[in-house]
Write a protein that holds these residues in place. Structure first.
Motif, PDB file in Angstrom:
ATOM      1  N   THR A   3       0.835  -1.188   0.000  1.00  8.73           N
ATOM      2  CA  THR A   3       0.000   0.000   0.000  1.00  8.73           C
ATOM      3  C   THR A   3       0.876   1.245   0.000  1.00  8.73           C
ATOM      4  O   THR A   3       1.822   1.342   0.791  1.00  8.73           O
ATOM      5  CB  THR A   3      -0.913   0.012   1.233  1.00  8.73           C
ATOM      6  OG1 THR A   3      -1.718  -1.168   1.242  1.00  8.73           O
ATOM      7  CG2 THR A   3      -1.798   1.245   1.245  1.00  8.73           C
ATOM      8  N   PRO A   4       0.610   2.216  -0.869  1.00 10.16           N
ATOM      9  CA  PRO A   4       1.434   3.432  -0.887  1.00 10.16           C
ATOM     10  C   PRO A   4       1.389   4.156   0.448  1.00 10.16           C
ATOM     11  O   PRO A   4       0.337   4.241   1.094  1.00 10.16           O
ATOM     12  CB  PRO A   4       0.800   4.270  -1.991  1.00 10.16           C
ATOM     13  CG  PRO A   4       0.058   3.296  -2.848  1.00 10.16           C
ATOM     14  CD  PRO A   4      -0.418   2.229  -1.923  1.00 10.16           C
ATOM     15  N   MET A  84       6.412   8.827   4.606  1.00 12.91           N
ATOM     16  CA  MET A  84       6.896   7.487   4.925  1.00 12.91           C
ATOM     17  C   MET A  84       8.044   7.504   5.927  1.00 12.91           C
ATOM     18  O   MET A  84       8.278   6.519   6.626  1.00 12.91           O
ATOM     19  CB  MET A  84       7.315   6.772   3.645  1.00 12.91           C
ATOM     20  CG  MET A  84       8.469   7.406   2.915  1.00 12.91           C
ATOM     21  SD  MET A  84       8.946   6.444   1.442  1.00 12.91           S
ATOM     22  CE  MET A  84       7.638   6.940   0.326  1.00 12.91           C
ATOM     23  N   ASP A  85       8.759   8.632   6.015  1.00 13.36           N
ATOM     24  CA  ASP A  85       9.862   8.745   6.977  1.00 13.36           C
ATOM     25  C   ASP A  85       9.480   9.593   8.176  1.00 13.36           C
ATOM     26  O   ASP A  85      10.350  10.140   8.862  1.00 13.36           O
ATOM     27  CB  ASP A  85      11.087   9.361   6.281  1.00 13.36           C
ATOM     28  CG  ASP A  85      11.611   8.486   5.159  1.00 13.36           C
ATOM     29  OD1 ASP A  85      11.653   7.260   5.349  1.00 13.36           O
ATOM     30  OD2 ASP A  85      11.972   9.027   4.100  1.00 13.36           O
ATOM     31  N   ILE A 310       3.692   3.363  -8.274  1.00 14.55           N
ATOM     32  CA  ILE A 310       5.095   3.238  -8.664  1.00 14.55           C
ATOM     33  C   ILE A 310       6.016   3.836  -7.604  1.00 14.55           C
ATOM     34  O   ILE A 310       7.044   3.244  -7.244  1.00 14.55           O
ATOM     35  CB  ILE A 310       5.347   3.914 -10.026  1.00 14.55           C
ATOM     36  CG1 ILE A 310       4.470   3.285 -11.114  1.00 14.55           C
ATOM     37  CG2 ILE A 310       6.812   3.824 -10.403  1.00 14.55           C
ATOM     38  CD1 ILE A 310       4.727   1.820 -11.359  1.00 14.55           C
ATOM     39  N   ALA A 311       5.683   5.016  -7.107  1.00 15.75           N
ATOM     40  CA  ALA A 311       6.533   5.692  -6.130  1.00 15.75           C
ATOM     41  C   ALA A 311       6.350   5.128  -4.732  1.00 15.75           C
ATOM     42  O   ALA A 311       7.162   5.404  -3.843  1.00 15.75           O
ATOM     43  CB  ALA A 311       6.227   7.188  -6.126  1.00 15.75           C
ATOM     44  N   ARG A 312       5.265   4.380  -4.521  1.00 17.76           N
ATOM     45  CA  ARG A 312       4.934   3.807  -3.212  1.00 17.76           C
ATOM     46  C   ARG A 312       4.690   4.877  -2.173  1.00 17.76           C
ATOM     47  O   ARG A 312       4.930   4.696  -0.988  1.00 17.76           O
ATOM     48  CB  ARG A 312       6.022   2.825  -2.750  1.00 17.76           C
ATOM     49  CG  ARG A 312       6.169   1.628  -3.675  1.00 17.76           C
ATOM     50  CD  ARG A 312       7.125   0.604  -3.145  1.00 17.76           C
ATOM     51  NE  ARG A 312       7.208  -0.537  -4.048  1.00 17.76           N
ATOM     52  CZ  ARG A 312       7.992  -1.585  -3.847  1.00 17.76           C
ATOM     53  NH1 ARG A 312       8.760  -1.630  -2.760  1.00 17.76           N
ATOM     54  NH2 ARG A 312       8.016  -2.577  -4.719  1.00 17.76           N
ATOM     55  N   MET A 313       4.236   6.022  -2.648  1.00 18.36           N
ATOM     56  CA  MET A 313       3.772   7.087  -1.762  1.00 18.36           C
ATOM     57  C   MET A 313       2.756   7.919  -2.525  1.00 18.36           C
ATOM     58  O   MET A 313       2.866   8.059  -3.742  1.00 18.36           O
ATOM     59  CB  MET A 313       4.934   7.966  -1.284  1.00 18.36           C
ATOM     60  CG  MET A 313       5.706   8.669  -2.374  1.00 18.36           C
ATOM     61  SD  MET A 313       7.028   9.690  -1.664  1.00 18.36           S
ATOM     62  CE  MET A 313       7.902  10.216  -3.143  1.00 18.36           C
ATOM     63  N   LEU A 341      -9.276   8.101  -3.490  1.00 17.52           N
ATOM     64  CA  LEU A 341      -7.858   7.936  -3.797  1.00 17.52           C
ATOM     65  C   LEU A 341      -6.967   8.158  -2.583  1.00 17.52           C
ATOM     66  O   LEU A 341      -5.831   7.680  -2.543  1.00 17.52           O
ATOM     67  CB  LEU A 341      -7.452   8.908  -4.913  1.00 17.52           C
ATOM     68  CG  LEU A 341      -7.923   8.560  -6.326  1.00 17.52           C
ATOM     69  CD1 LEU A 341      -7.576   9.694  -7.292  1.00 17.52           C
ATOM     70  CD2 LEU A 341      -7.296   7.259  -6.810  1.00 17.52           C
ATOM     71  N   GLY A 342      -7.456   8.902  -1.597  1.00 17.88           N
ATOM     72  CA  GLY A 342      -6.683   9.114  -0.384  1.00 17.88           C
ATOM     73  C   GLY A 342      -5.524  10.076  -0.542  1.00 17.88           C
ATOM     74  O   GLY A 342      -4.567  10.051   0.234  1.00 17.88           O
TER      75      GLY A 342
END
Length: 379
Positions: A3-4, A84-85, A310-313, A341-342
């Motif tokens: 999941t992104p 993500m970080d 693709i970018a996973r974010m 889409l979130g």
């Protein structure tokens, strides 16, 4: 597929940017609307966000043009991201020497491409309304922005390719010798094939996604991109391992013609990304104005979903004056799709009623002559 990771701005700060002396905004929502009269500074806020990614922003303005009139120094835009970080602080602005400076968590970054590790920004602006009927160059720039969002190295490859083309054109004009032309054409062929392959890959991925996600009853009809031109014909007929050699040979054969023309006439810089209305099997440029807008929105939304995969974010999406051109049914459908889409989405409009169907947890701001106020959600 994982999941992104959700990415969103929690704070935006501007200093001497466009018509803003200073501004600081806090965000706690995914859907955000800026409402105000024309010229109040709504699009300037979107432009500021667009500069928190690689490239020249949604207006493609010169860096010096972004400084507020009568300001003594340069401009700056900074933001706090939740991603993500965890929390990341990013910023950009005009460097003392006139170039662009980029900072990430307080440290200088090598270039704006470094921002793509933390944030991908996509946009749809009114100047794109004529995309399907305008010049091919506009469509190539649009496609290259799509590619850049999923392939961070694409922007540099395009820049290097265009620089090599200018070098060849100068050599042809000044009677450059064969060995020099051989060398620059080898560089052009390598870069041009890399640019062309990246475009074709993104187009293929986008076509596959659109084909599985939309149907003929969707308020935003399916759009497919096809690449047309001599280079595309060459790429279709050549094996991947042979394409670079064949393109280099084509350049060598065309020297006399290109010298007379004053430019290089063959290559991916001449390709035309044509958008097709798939349900009607016709070029989007032949559709009605309303259909063209709906096709463009559908394409941008599909690309946002592809970028997240693709970018996973999740990317941040900027929609300038988009709701004003939609009927109530399509406005409701747009807000529903954006919620599903979130993504974090920033929108602008001149009438608060255009955003009446936004969910209650959306944020609304009123912009008046570079002054920004938070609105109370409707009851």
């Amino acid at each position: 597929m994982a999941t992104p990771a959700p990415v969103a701005l929690s704070r935006l700060q501007l200093t001497d940017f466009r018509n803003y002396r200073a501004a600081s905004l806090d965000f706690d929502a995914r859907l955000i609307a800026f409402v105000g009269d024309n010229g109040a500074g709504k699009t300037n806020l979107l432009e500021a966000i667009s500069l928190l990614s690689a490239g020249r922003g949604l207006r493609r303005a010169q860096l010096s043009e972004l400084t507020r009139r009568d300001a003594s120094g340069g401009w700056s835009v900074s933001a706090v991201l939740q991603g993500m970080d965890g929390e990341t602080r990013i910023g950009t602005g005009l460097a003392p020497g006139g170039g662009r400076k980029v900072r990430i968590n307080g440290a200088d970054a090598r270039s704006s491409e470094s921002l793509l590790e933390y944030l991908r920004v996509l946009w749809l602006v009114p100047s794109m309304d004529g995309l399907f009927t305008g010049p091919a160059g506009d469509r190539r720039r649009f496609l290259d922005r799509l590619v850049l969002a999923v392939d961070p190295g694409h922007g540099r490859r395009v820049g290097d390719f265009e620089k090599a083309l200018r070098g060849r054109n100068r050599l042809l004009e000044n009677g450059g010798s064969g060995p020099y032309l051989d060398a620059v054409e080898a560089q052009i062929a390598a870069l041009g094939v890399a640019v062309g392959v990246a475009r074709r890959e993104t187009v293929s991925l986008l076509r596959d996604l659109v084909g599985t996600r939309a149907d003929d009853s969707d308020p935003f009809p399916r759009a497919a991109i096809t690449l047309e031109g001599a280079f595309e014909t060459l790429a279709d007929s050549a094996a991947a391992t042979d394409l670079e050699d064949r393109y280099r040979a084509l350049l060598a054969q065309g020297r006399t013609r290109d010298r007379a023309a004053g430019r290089t006439l063959e290559g991916p810089h001449r390709s035309d990304p044509v958008v097709i209305h798939t349900a009607k099997a016709m070029p989007a440029g032949q559709a009605s104005t309303g259909e063209q807008k709906a096709l463009l929105i559908g394409l941008v939304l599909a690309h946002a979903e592809l970028t997240a995969r693709i970018a996973r974010m999740t990317p941040v999406l900027l929609l300038d004056e988009v709701a004003a051109h939609l009927d109530p049914r399509r406005r409701q459908a747009l807000f529903a799709r954006l919620s599903a889409l979130g993504l974090q989405v920033f929108m602008t409009g001149t009438d608060a009623l255009l955003f009446a169907d936004l969910p209650r947890d959306a944020q609304r701001f009123t912009v008046t002559e570079a002054t920004i106020a938070v609105d109370t959600p409707p009851q």
